[in-house]
Design a protein around this motif. Structure first.
Motif: not given
Ligand SMILES: *Cc1c(COP(=O)(O)O)cnc(C)c1O
Length: 397
Positions: A348-351, A276-282, A365-366
């Motif tokens: 970006l590492d979400p772990c 979910a974090a990766l999707d949000l950042w993408q 980021l934005g």
């Protein structure tokens, strides 16, 4: 809510989007380990008995015959190598790092595995008094080269599993084990960051070494697991060169608790949160021209994906390293994984995120990309100068 202890101590309240980094405090220690450590710190314990208890947990989780907890995986490398040279000879253990009277003092390692994880792998071997015998070249190691490197003086063969090592042209672990075992040489696997607790021993490795403070979410510590005689010989180094690499009661109980928590951890739920974090950042990055976010699987096949953020400086108005540096400033500094940033990307590492932090990362980021977009010039500092600056330690000033 009590104030963040980091602010009380004058430290920056960083958000870790770079993974499991010793220099950032490794990982979020799991609640079971925190509780076990707090409960044990005021008590006396018989360390030998505590390590026996650890051995049972390590054996259950790794499939090895025995195990013990050490100060770190780096320490585990040194102790494990030392054990292959001395066995349980206490006089020899006390003579280390002088290995001159030992029958075996050489350690074979593929050249592509002689990397650094903050310190050189080869130094961890030499600390035991052993000599490093590199096998092949950095980009290729063949079975005949390993066979040719092994002599009657070979104490051990070390195999490193890591994103740091050269990822092509190396021997598989199975091939490495086959050749070493055919010559009676034990194989030690440095699996510091690998989620797979059973696979390396199951493939035939004699010892597998892990960090407690990485994926397991334990306190600073290391794990030695595998063949009982070699585990015992490594453990006995605690009365020799291992003294300065001593683990305390808190490290041992914390590691036991982290291992037990690993068994019951909601691995799928964690994976879904990371996704979910990766999707949000993408999604956040999608509207920005010159920024290309790609989901990359972990290079050593840990069940962990990262977001690779490619930055085309002329179009994004900022270089990848300047974006990384700017994210690392401000009230909520976001530390990204930038060890390959000269290629124009960071990860970006979400772990290692706490709840709510993925959103802060997205916001930052934005913010920084919007500022770059509005900039009249491309924000492009000199990379070489950055590299030089970061190579110099000014501590304690
Ligand atoms: C992190 C790491 C180490 C060192 O582990 P520590 O427990 O931090 O000492 C050793 N080898 C590899 C491959 C690593 O990634």
């Amino acid at each position: 809510m009590t104030q963040d202890i980091r602010l009380q101590m004058g430290l920056r309240p960083i958000i870790n989007a770079s993974g499991t980094m010793t220099s950032l405090g490794a990982s979020i220690v799991v609640p079971d380990a925190v509780a076990a450590i707090a409960a044990t710190l005021p008590q006396f314990v018989e360390i030998g008995d505590l390590q026996k208890r650890a051995s049972r947990t390590i054996a259950r989780l790794t499939g090895g015959e025995a195990g013990f907890v050490t100060a770190s995986c780096a320490g585990a490398i040194t102790l494990a190598i030392a054990g292959t040279m001395t066995g349980d000879d206490r006089a020899a253990i006390e003579r280390l790092p002088d290995a001159s009277r030992l029958a075996r003092d050489e350690v074979v390692v593929q050249s592509g595995h002689l990397v650094g994880y903050g310190a050189p792998v080869e130094q961890g071997i030499r600390l035991a008094g052993a000599k490093v015998v590199p096998v092949g070249q950095a980009t290729s190691a063949e079975s005949y080269q390993l066979a040719g490197a092994i002599t009657e003086r070979t104490a051990a063969a070390l195999y490193v599993v890591s994103h740091h090592v050269v990822q092509y042209g190396q021997m598989s672990l199975a091939e490495f084990i086959e050749i070493a075992h055919a010559r009676g040489v034990p194989v030690i696997v440095d699996a510091a960051s690998e989620y797979d607790l059973k696979g390396f021993l199951a493939q035939g490795a004699d010892l597998a070494l892990y960090s407690s403070h990485k994926f397991l979410g334990g306190p600073t510590g290391g794990i030695v697991a595998g063949r009982k005689d070699l585990v015992r010989a490594a453990y006995m180094q605690n009365n020799g060169i291992g003294r300065g690499m001593k683990v305390g009661k808190e490290g041992i109980v914390g590691t036991i608790a982290a291992l037990e928590a690993w068994e019951t951890r909601d691995h799928d739920g964690i994976r879904a949160r990371e996704r979910a974090a990766l999707d949000l950042w993408q999604e956040t990055l999608a509207p920005f021209d010159g920024v290309d976010p790609v989901i990359d699987p972990d290079p050593t096949h840990n069940p962990l994906d990262r977001l690779r953020v490619l930055v085309d400086a002329p179009r994004a108005h900022i270089t990848a390293w300047d974006l990384a540096d700017r994210l690392g400033q401000g009230e909520r500094p976001v530390i990204v994984r930038d060890h390959e940033v000269e290629h124009g990307y960071f990860y970006l590492d979400p772990c290692n995120l706490h709840p709510g932090e993925a959103e802060i990362v997205a916001h930052r980021l934005g913010e920084e990309l919007e500022a770059a977009r509005r900039s009249n010039t491309v924000i492009a500092s000199d990379f070489l100068e950055r590299r030089r600056r970061r190579a110099v330690s000014t501590w304690p000033d």
